[in-house]
Design an enzyme around this catalytic site. Structure first.
Site, PDB file in Angstrom:
ATOM      1  N   ILE A  97     -59.208 174.278  81.296  1.00  0.00           N
ATOM      2  CA  ILE A  97     -60.095 172.855  80.258  1.00  0.00           C
ATOM      3  C   ILE A  97     -59.286 172.793  79.354  1.00  0.00           C
ATOM      4  O   ILE A  97     -59.124 171.658  78.863  1.00  0.00           O
ATOM      5  CB  ILE A  97     -61.317 172.838  80.852  1.00  0.00           C
ATOM      6  N   ASP A  98     -58.792 173.467  78.758  1.00  0.00           N
ATOM      7  CA  ASP A  98     -57.943 174.235  77.433  1.00  0.00           C
ATOM      8  C   ASP A  98     -56.694 173.437  77.437  1.00  0.00           C
ATOM      9  O   ASP A  98     -56.407 172.681  76.514  1.00  0.00           O
ATOM     10  CB  ASP A  98     -57.945 175.286  77.064  1.00  0.00           C
TER      11      ASP A  98
HETATM   12  O1  F6P Z   1     -60.627 179.233  78.240  1.00  0.00           O
HETATM   13  C1  F6P Z   1     -61.654 177.726  78.552  1.00  0.00           C
HETATM   14  C2  F6P Z   1     -62.717 178.380  78.158  1.00  0.00           C
HETATM   15  O2  F6P Z   1     -64.173 177.459  78.624  1.00  0.00           O
HETATM   16  C3  F6P Z   1     -62.571 177.876  76.247  1.00  0.00           C
HETATM   17  O3  F6P Z   1     -62.665 176.601  75.752  1.00  0.00           O
HETATM   18  C4  F6P Z   1     -63.535 178.987  76.337  1.00  0.00           C
HETATM   19  O4  F6P Z   1     -63.275 179.302  75.039  1.00  0.00           O
HETATM   20  C5  F6P Z   1     -63.629 180.031  77.033  1.00  0.00           C
HETATM   21  O5  F6P Z   1     -63.323 179.467  77.694  1.00  0.00           O
HETATM   22  C6  F6P Z   1     -65.429 180.170  77.251  1.00  0.00           C
HETATM   23  O6  F6P Z   1     -65.305 181.542  78.436  1.00  0.00           O
HETATM   24  P1  F6P Z   1     -66.578 181.878  78.771  1.00  0.00           P
HETATM   25  O7  F6P Z   1     -67.154 181.376  79.888  1.00  0.00           O
HETATM   26  O8  F6P Z   1     -66.066 183.418  78.979  1.00  0.00           O
HETATM   27  O9  F6P Z   1     -67.405 182.229  77.894  1.00  0.00           O
END
Ligand code: F6P
Length: 328
Positions: free
Chosen positions: A131-132
């Site tokens: 999504i980033d």
């Molecule tokens: O890389 C996608 C993402 O949703 C980022 O935007 C966010 O910082 C991270 O993953 C969160 O990761 P997790 O789901 O492992 O907490």
């Protein structure tokens, strides 16, 4: 067609993103069209190490194009970061007679694939799914469009209550170290300010903008979108700092969090995922390897894993300037 590729394994890795299922579907159906055998690896690199690999046929990917998440599940694998882990992964691919792999994920996924490709001669193609939207070599990543639409929908709802109570809301969105989600959510939701790692807005500048806006628009409510990677802190910290210097407003904080990762993918994401999934298979068959497939200026483009993970994809400066002008 490269004769040696007959059996391709596809997997998703890292954070899930809406549209990953559409990409898996496109890989399976394009492979089937070319009389290839497609396999799914479950739970990313961990599943590769454990040999959690199953055949996927056209019927296995029916009725999934509209579903968020990933039918192949996903994981962030620590084991694959070690030499022994990668050796085990390679052995399990060879035990299943896999000729090539398609990895759907983000920076961490392609970093793993890049290291693996230097150690073992087994072609990999990456499909950008995060999504980033922070990967070099593609204008958009799978899941970004859905995530910003989810975020804008949430901010629209917050706007109603912010307006009713004359409150100042700080809404935190995801994006890891980049501001793509925040900037686009800010523009799309008409926010007063966007705080992103790329611009590093100070609290003093933020307060100036808020005061100016309140004066000009004769209204007290305001919405500020904060990227989770913002250097001066996330929404909670920024709200606290603003409150200390400017207690004029009743401030509230909303962290949208993992809501942005779920839900049915938008049509844009489904089409992007279908194009990239299809092109990943076509690319492997025409000899591409150890590259990420992306869409640049609406054209399919292959970029080396090295560039995809190390080159910076910059935010468009004109969008940042425009967001500031429109928020006046
Ligand atoms: O890389 C996608 C993402 O949703 C980022 O935007 C966010 O910082 C991270 O993953 C969160 O990761 P997790 O789901 O492992 O907490």
């Amino acid at each position: 067609m490269a004769k040696d590729i007959k059996r391709i394994a596809v997997f998703s890795s890292g954070g899930d993103a809406p549209g990953m299922n559409a990409a898996i579907r496109a890989v399976v159906r394009t492979g089937t069209y070319h009389d290839l055998h497609i396999f799914g690896i479950y739970r990313g690199y961990d599943g590769m190490i454990k040999g959690n690999i199953k055949r996927l046929e056209t019927s296995n990917v029916g009725n999934i194009i509209h579903r968020g998440g990933t039918i192949l599940k996903t994981a962030r694998s620590m084991e694959f970061m070690s030499k022994e882990g990668r050796q085990a992964a390679y052995e399990s691919l060879i035990a299943n007679d896999i000729d090539a792999c398609i990895a759907i994920g983000g920076n961490g996924t392609f970093t793993g694939a890049h290291v693996f490709s230097k150690e073992y001669d087994l072609p990999f193609i990456g499909i950008p799914g995060t999504i980033d939207n922070d990967l070099y070599g593609t204008d958009y990543t799978i899941g970004f469009d859905t995530a910003i639409n989810t975020a804008v929908d949430a901010v629209d709802k917050i706007r109603d209550t912010a307006d009713s109570h004359n409150r100042l809301f700080f809404v935190e969105v995801m994006g890891r170290n980049s501001g793509f989600i925040a900037l686009n959510t800010g523009i799309g939701s008409g926010a007063s300010n966007v705080m992103i790692p790329e611009t590093d807005t100070s609290i003093e500048d933020l307060i100036k903008v808020l005061k100016k806006g309140a004066k000009r628009r004769q209204k007290l409510f305001s919405l500020v979108i904060v990227a989770e990677g913002n250097k001066n802190g996330g929404a909670t910290e920024i709200a606290q700092k603003v409150k200390e210097k400017f207690d004029f407003y009743d401030t509230k904080v909303t962290i949208i969090g993992h809501l942005q990762r779920g839900g049915s993918p938008t049509c844009m994401d489904r089409v992007l995922a279908s194009r990239l999934g299809h092109s990943a298979v076509e690319g492997l068959l025409s000899g591409e390897k150890n590259k990420m497939v992306g869409l640049v200026n609406n054209q399919i483009k292959f970029t080396s894993f090295k560039d995809a993970i190390s080159k910076e994809k910059s935010l468009q400066n004109d969008l940042i300037t425009m967001a500031e002008i429109l928020a006046l």
